[in-house]
Write an enzyme that holds these catalytic residues in place. Structure first.
Site, PDB file in Angstrom:
ATOM      1  N   GLY A  55      -0.310   1.308  -2.662  1.00 28.62           N
ATOM      2  CA  GLY A  55      -0.442  -0.147  -2.784  1.00 28.62           C
ATOM      3  C   GLY A  55      -1.111  -0.504  -4.107  1.00 28.62           C
ATOM      4  N   THR A 112      -9.463 -12.403  -7.574  1.00 32.91           N
ATOM      5  CA  THR A 112      -9.193 -11.445  -6.517  1.00 32.91           C
ATOM      6  C   THR A 112      -7.999 -11.936  -5.706  1.00 32.91           C
ATOM      7  OG1 THR A 112     -10.225 -10.174  -4.764  1.00 32.91           O
ATOM      8  CG2 THR A 112     -11.043 -12.414  -5.023  1.00 32.91           C
ATOM      9  N   ASP A 141     -10.168  -2.240 -11.977  1.00 33.88           N
ATOM     10  CA  ASP A 141     -10.237  -1.453 -10.735  1.00 33.88           C
ATOM     11  C   ASP A 141     -10.157   0.052 -10.996  1.00 33.88           C
ATOM     12  OD1 ASP A 141     -10.575  -3.541  -8.996  1.00 33.88           O
ATOM     13  OD2 ASP A 141      -8.441  -3.797  -8.580  1.00 33.88           O
ATOM     14  N   GLY A 159     -16.496   3.419  -0.850  1.00 35.26           N
ATOM     15  CA  GLY A 159     -15.768   2.391  -1.590  1.00 35.26           C
ATOM     16  C   GLY A 159     -16.660   1.386  -2.314  1.00 35.26           C
ATOM     17  N   LYS A 163      -4.239 -11.958  -8.403  1.00 39.63           N
ATOM     18  CA  LYS A 163      -4.241 -11.002  -9.508  1.00 39.63           C
ATOM     19  C   LYS A 163      -2.939 -10.997 -10.325  1.00 39.63           C
ATOM     20  CE  LYS A 163      -7.657  -7.832  -7.543  1.00 39.63           C
ATOM     21  NZ  LYS A 163      -7.978  -6.435  -7.267  1.00 39.63           N
TER      22      LYS A 163
HETATM   23  P1  NAP Z   1      -2.087  -2.919  -0.245  1.00 38.04           P
HETATM   24  O1  NAP Z   1      -1.548  -3.182  -1.600  1.00 38.04           O
HETATM   25  O2  NAP Z   1      -1.723  -3.832   0.869  1.00 38.04           O
HETATM   26  O3  NAP Z   1      -1.655  -1.419   0.156  1.00 38.04           O
HETATM   27  C1  NAP Z   1      -1.954  -0.894   1.421  1.00 38.04           C
HETATM   28  C2  NAP Z   1      -1.700   0.596   1.439  1.00 38.04           C
HETATM   29  O4  NAP Z   1      -2.096   1.108   2.702  1.00 38.04           O
HETATM   30  C3  NAP Z   1      -0.242   0.983   1.250  1.00 38.04           C
HETATM   31  O5  NAP Z   1      -0.166   2.226   0.608  1.00 38.04           O
HETATM   32  C4  NAP Z   1       0.227   1.075   2.695  1.00 38.04           C
HETATM   33  O6  NAP Z   1       1.384   1.901   2.865  1.00 38.04           O
HETATM   34  C5  NAP Z   1      -0.969   1.741   3.337  1.00 38.04           C
HETATM   35  N1  NAP Z   1      -1.053   1.520   4.775  1.00 38.04           N
HETATM   36  C6  NAP Z   1      -1.283   0.354   5.428  1.00 38.04           C
HETATM   37  N2  NAP Z   1      -1.317   0.561   6.758  1.00 38.04           N
HETATM   38  C7  NAP Z   1      -1.091   1.886   6.950  1.00 38.04           C
HETATM   39  C8  NAP Z   1      -1.009   2.724   8.097  1.00 38.04           C
HETATM   40  N3  NAP Z   1      -1.125   2.221   9.340  1.00 38.04           N
HETATM   41  N4  NAP Z   1      -0.788   4.041   7.921  1.00 38.04           N
HETATM   42  C9  NAP Z   1      -0.662   4.567   6.687  1.00 38.04           C
HETATM   43  N5  NAP Z   1      -0.731   3.832   5.565  1.00 38.04           N
HETATM   44  C10 NAP Z   1      -0.945   2.501   5.683  1.00 38.04           C
HETATM   45  O7  NAP Z   1      -3.676  -2.871  -0.259  1.00 38.04           O
HETATM   46  P2  NAP Z   1      -4.626  -2.438  -1.474  1.00 38.04           P
HETATM   47  O8  NAP Z   1      -5.019  -3.623  -2.246  1.00 38.04           O
HETATM   48  O9  NAP Z   1      -3.995  -1.308  -2.165  1.00 38.04           O
HETATM   49  O10 NAP Z   1      -5.943  -1.962  -0.671  1.00 38.04           O
HETATM   50  C11 NAP Z   1      -5.999  -0.730   0.030  1.00 38.04           C
HETATM   51  C12 NAP Z   1      -7.429  -0.494   0.522  1.00 38.04           C
HETATM   52  O11 NAP Z   1      -8.298  -0.326  -0.610  1.00 38.04           O
HETATM   53  C13 NAP Z   1      -8.004  -1.675   1.315  1.00 38.04           C
HETATM   54  O12 NAP Z   1      -8.746  -1.149   2.403  1.00 38.04           O
HETATM   55  C14 NAP Z   1      -8.937  -2.363   0.353  1.00 38.04           C
HETATM   56  O13 NAP Z   1     -10.027  -2.984   0.996  1.00 38.04           O
HETATM   57  C15 NAP Z   1      -9.421  -1.191  -0.486  1.00 38.04           C
HETATM   58  N6  NAP Z   1      -9.821  -1.600  -1.853  1.00 38.04           N
HETATM   59  C16 NAP Z   1     -11.083  -1.268  -2.252  1.00 38.04           C
HETATM   60  C17 NAP Z   1     -11.488  -1.603  -3.520  1.00 38.04           C
HETATM   61  C18 NAP Z   1     -12.874  -1.243  -3.968  1.00 38.04           C
HETATM   62  O14 NAP Z   1     -13.345  -1.793  -4.980  1.00 38.04           O
HETATM   63  N7  NAP Z   1     -13.539  -0.350  -3.281  1.00 38.04           N
HETATM   64  C19 NAP Z   1     -10.630  -2.293  -4.391  1.00 38.04           C
HETATM   65  C20 NAP Z   1      -9.340  -2.594  -3.947  1.00 38.04           C
HETATM   66  C21 NAP Z   1      -8.946  -2.249  -2.658  1.00 38.04           C
HETATM   67  P3  NAP Z   1       2.863   1.267   2.682  1.00 38.04           P
HETATM   68  O15 NAP Z   1       3.113   1.229   1.214  1.00 38.04           O
HETATM   69  O16 NAP Z   1       3.749   2.224   3.374  1.00 38.04           O
HETATM   70  O17 NAP Z   1       2.853  -0.093   3.307  1.00 38.04           O
END
Ligand code: NAP
Length: 446
Positions: A300, A234, A274, A405, A238
């Site tokens: 992201g 994790t 994922d 989630g 990754k």
């Molecule tokens: P990441 O790579 O850091 O991407 C974050 C995303 O959120 C980007 O699209 C970013 O936009 C956007 N963002 C952040 N702050 C924002 C704001 N204030 N307003 C609008 N957009 C915003 O993170 P990630 O790994 O993709 O994870 C995203 C979420 O998914 C997290 O909450 C994580 O806990 C969850 N997740 C859940 C699982 C599951 O198994 N359920 C698995 C993985 C992740 P920009 O590109 O413009 O920065």
């Protein structure tokens, strides 16, 4: 006396056996039965699922050969689109056709006899034939058995052998697994995998091991040498796990990230679960993304996995992100109140894959876009901390169907479990495991 009839593995379905499952066991060629092992007697040709399975094995460098006791016409029709090595009227458990297939496998795959296994649904033909030829045998239950007296009698005779197999399996030493990352103390993966192991009757250990980026290569090698059968990676590992994987699954190759590692004799097999986890979470709730209009918020890492998997499933995607950027194969448009409301108007599934709404992060300032969704729309949030985000609470209050989630977290773990154990836990086991995970979150909040 039983040993010639005892399979090495008895698993629920051939098609749940992933390439990494075979590669980890040093298997490079599979001599497979056809009827009731891969398809029913009624399927003249490979089904789409069989075709996908065979192509995944092919891509991983695993040869498949067919040795069937059925007639020439049946085998030729089944094999017509594949062109694999295939023999009909093989008289299993006789050795002649099996030995010919073993020689062919050794030539085609440049492998040894030890690297070939038999896959079939019958103990007295498939397993016995394998054992007579010194091969390992994987037994699967028949997909749909004939109801004639002879078949029923054979199945009756198989029962004591299966009982013996289960007794021996229960006594076998636990298999070892782990999750690596930093921070890792709060990972739910140990609870998830132990619960699945208990419910599926597999003895296993699963630890959370704090591992930083600079330690990963050394840790992977150490776990392999200690006999670990697999580990999850994790944040923040990754991308490095992808770089250290010598073979990768298709999803990992496309996303250049790995969350599931399987040690092999030479190197590591890496894949990422994922995206598949998200799709299977929807499916668990009876939601099929095929042909659906999906609005995906975020671009992201998590959004990219989901985007890739949804495109493979045939969904129509509109991706919106805070900043305009590429989300895999789709260019994300800028997320504004207006673009969001417009996209929601004809949306079937809204997927929230940004960090908005996550504990300690910013949240949506205005949720009125939810009012523009059609009444049949499903709202899924990837955030699981908290389990019910403000978005999900608002959508629920509007009477929309929601998926939290934790379901994705569960199903990405289930997909890793399937890679390692060859078992896809059923709906009931998935729901029970969800309840256990949910309880652990609730206990933590008290
Ligand atoms: P990441 O790579 O850091 O991407 C974050 C995303 O959120 C980007 O699209 C970013 O936009 C956007 N963002 C952040 N702050 C924002 C704001 N204030 N307003 C609008 N957009 C915003 O993170 P990630 O790994 O993709 O994870 C995203 C979420 O998914 C997290 O909450 C994580 O806990 C969850 N997740 C859940 C699982 C599951 O198994 N359920 C698995 C993985 C992740 P920009 O590109 O413009 O920065």
């Amino acid at each position: 006396m039983f040993s010639k009839f005892l399979p090495d593995y008895y698993l629920p379905s051939s098609l749940d056996l992933c390439p990494a499952f075979f590669l980890q066991k040093g298997i490079r060629a599979i001599i497979s039965d056809i009827d009731n092992t891969l398809v029913t007697y009624d399927d003249a040709e490979p089904t789409d699922a069989v075709y996908t399975w065979l192509k995944a094995l092919e891509r991983a460098g695993i040869c498949v050969l067919f040795v069937s006791n059925n007639n020439h016409e049946r085998v030729a029709t089944f094999n017509a689109s594949l062109g694999y090595y295939a023999t009909a009227k093989s008289h299993k458990p006789g050795k002649k056709a099996m030995e010919a297939a073993i020689s062919a496998a050794m030539k085609r795959c440049a492998c040894t006899r030890d690297e070939i296994c038999m896959l079939g649904d019958q103990i007295f033909t498939d397993v016995y034939a394998a054992k007579k030829c010194g091969l390992r045998a994987i037994l699967v239950p028949p997909i749909r058995d004939k109801r004639d007296p002879f078949t029923r009698f054979k199945r009756l005779l198989e029962r004591p052998i299966l009982r013996k197999f289960r007794k021996l399996q229960a006594k076998s030493a636990p298999l070892h697994f782990a999750v690596l990352g930093d921070p890792i103390a709060h990972s739910r993966s140990p609870l998830l995998h132990k619960t699945l192991g208990d419910l599926c009757g597999i003895s296993l250990t699963y630890e959370a091991i704090r591992t930083g980026q600079d330690e990963l290569a050394h840790r992977m090698q150490a776990l392999k040498e200690a006999g670990y059968c697999g580990f999850n990676c994790t944040m923040p590992l990754k991308t490095d796990a992808f770089l250290f994987s010598t073979k990768t699954g298709e999803a990992a190759q496309s996303l250049q990230t790995v969350n599931t590692v399987t040690p092999l004799q030479n190197g590591f097999f890496g894949d990422t679960t994922d995206g598949l986890g998200f799709v299977n979470a929807l499916r668990h709730h009876g939601v099929d993304p095929k042909g659906k209009k999906v609005v995906l918020l975020g671009a992201g890492g998590a959004a990219r996995s989901v985007c890739d998997a949804l495109l493979i499933e045939g969904a129509e995607l509109c991706v919106l992100n805070r900043t305009q950027k590429q989300c895999g194969a789709v260019l994300a448009q800028v997320l504004t109140d207006a673009s969001l409301k417009a996209a929601c108007a004809d949306c079937d599934i809204l997927v929230q894959a940004t960090s908005l709404g996550m504990e300690g992060q910013a949240d949506f300032s205005d949720l009125s876009f939810v009012d523009t969704l059609p009444a049949h729309a499903v709202v899924a949030d990837l955030v699981y901390h908290p389990l019910e985000t403000s978005l999900l609470a608002y959508a629920k209050a509007r009477g929309l169907f929601t998926v939290d989630g934790l379901w994705m977290l569960l199903f990405q773990g289930i997909a890793s479990f399937t890679i390692w154990h060859g078992i896809a836990p059923n709906k009931e086991i998935a729901s029970k495991t969800y309840d256990v995970l949910r309880q652990s979150f609730e206990d933590e909040r008290k």
